[in-house]
Design a protein around this motif. Structure first.
Motif, short mmCIF file in Angstrom:
data_model
loop_
_atom_site.label_atom_id
_atom_site.label_comp_id
_atom_site.label_asym_id
_atom_site.label_seq_id
_atom_site.Cartn_x
_atom_site.Cartn_y
_atom_site.Cartn_z
N ALA A 5 0.84 -1.19 0.00
CA ALA A 5 0.00 0.00 0.00
C ALA A 5 0.88 1.24 0.00
O ALA A 5 1.91 1.29 0.68
N TRP A 51 -4.95 6.50 -1.42
CA TRP A 51 -3.90 5.49 -1.33
C TRP A 51 -4.20 4.36 -2.31
O TRP A 51 -5.33 4.18 -2.74
N GLU A 52 -3.16 3.65 -2.72
CA GLU A 52 -3.29 2.60 -3.72
C GLU A 52 -2.70 1.30 -3.21
O GLU A 52 -1.75 1.31 -2.41
N LEU A 53 -3.29 0.21 -3.66
CA LEU A 53 -2.73 -1.10 -3.40
C LEU A 53 -2.09 -1.58 -4.70
O LEU A 53 -2.76 -1.68 -5.73
N HIS A 75 -10.26 -7.66 0.50
CA HIS A 75 -9.41 -6.70 1.20
C HIS A 75 -10.12 -6.22 2.47
O HIS A 75 -11.31 -5.97 2.49
N PRO A 101 -8.97 -3.38 4.72
CA PRO A 101 -8.03 -2.33 5.11
C PRO A 101 -8.43 -1.66 6.42
O PRO A 101 -9.60 -1.60 6.79
#
Length: 251
Positions: A14, A23-25, A151, A153
């Protein structure tokens, strides 16, 4: 493919944007999949399935008395999408007994005009076209099939106000190339992010592209082709058994 998959060749990471409002995975690939080897094995399996049908017809021809090697060399199992194509093959099949030609005609794709040769339609056409394609080139690729991206998170925001403003989450699932750094998920927020943690489970599927341009799971496609080839061969062999038993006596 299973051996490669269990070797943990890929993971995720991440990353928070500089403005901390998203934010990016991203995918991490430590060991690229051996596509050339997989492609060769897939093509070889397809070619063997097609050859099994051809060998069946040659065996029947030999057992019914055909000895001309030149004739046997060009003899092959016909796969015809149209009646016109089937009729054009009759000269080459003339050495086969009537019962065999009838059985072959019954399994031809043109008998099912509603089928167009895709995986969920007539598999003999798929086998024929894949066999022709793999002799020249084969498109095998790993795709991130969004069939299983789980996911959970845990995002910590800099302020409670920012956390409240970011509900519900703005999430984008990205289907990208299977390569290091590819984006899998993108989260946008209205509050500044302090940190991101979580657990992720991603399933990738290796796919083959059929001649009609559609991708299918390699193992699913091979299983379907194998099963249908078995059914077709069983139909022809059943006709052979009936021919050996002879016609039933009439009353």
């Amino acid at each position: 493919m299973q051996a490669w998959g269990v070797s943990t060749p890929y993971g995720v990471r991440a990353s928070i944007a500089e403005d901390r409002l998203s934010w990016e995975l991203r995918l991490q690939v430590s060991q690229s999949p051996p596509l050339a080897d997989w492609g060769f094995r897939f093509g070889e399996a397809v070619n063997h399935l097609r050859a099994a049908l051809d060998n069946l017809i040659v065996a029947i021809a030999r057992q019914t008395g055909v000895t001309d090697e030149k004739q046997l060399k060009v003899l092959m199992f016909p796969i015809c999408g149209t009646l016109r194509e089937w009729k054009s093959r009759q000269k080459a099949l003339s050495c086969l007994p009537d019962w065999c030609r009838q059985a072959l005609e019954q399994v031809q794709p043109f008998q099912r005009p509603e089928h167009g040769g895709s995986l969920d339609q007539d598999l003999l056409l798929v086998l024929r076209d894949l066999d022709n394609t793999t002799k020249h080139h084969l498109q095998v690729k790993p795709d991130l099939a969004p069939q299983s991206i789980r996911h959970t998170p845990a995002v910590e925001f800099e302020t409670e106000e920012g956390a409240a403003a970011s509900v519900p989450p703005d999430v984008e699932v990205v289907v990208d190339s299977f390569e290091d750094g590819a984006v899998l998920l993108r989260y946008r927020t209205k509050g500044r992010i302090k940190s991101v943690e979580g657990q992720y489970n991603i399933t990738a599927q290796v796919q083959a592209v059929t001649p009609d341009g559609r991708p299918h799971g390699v193992t699913d496609l091979l299983e379907a082709l194998w099963e249908y080839t078995r059914i077709v061969m069983g139909h022809v062999m059943g006709a052979a058994e009936q021919a050996e038993e002879g016609p039933e006596p009439s009353c």
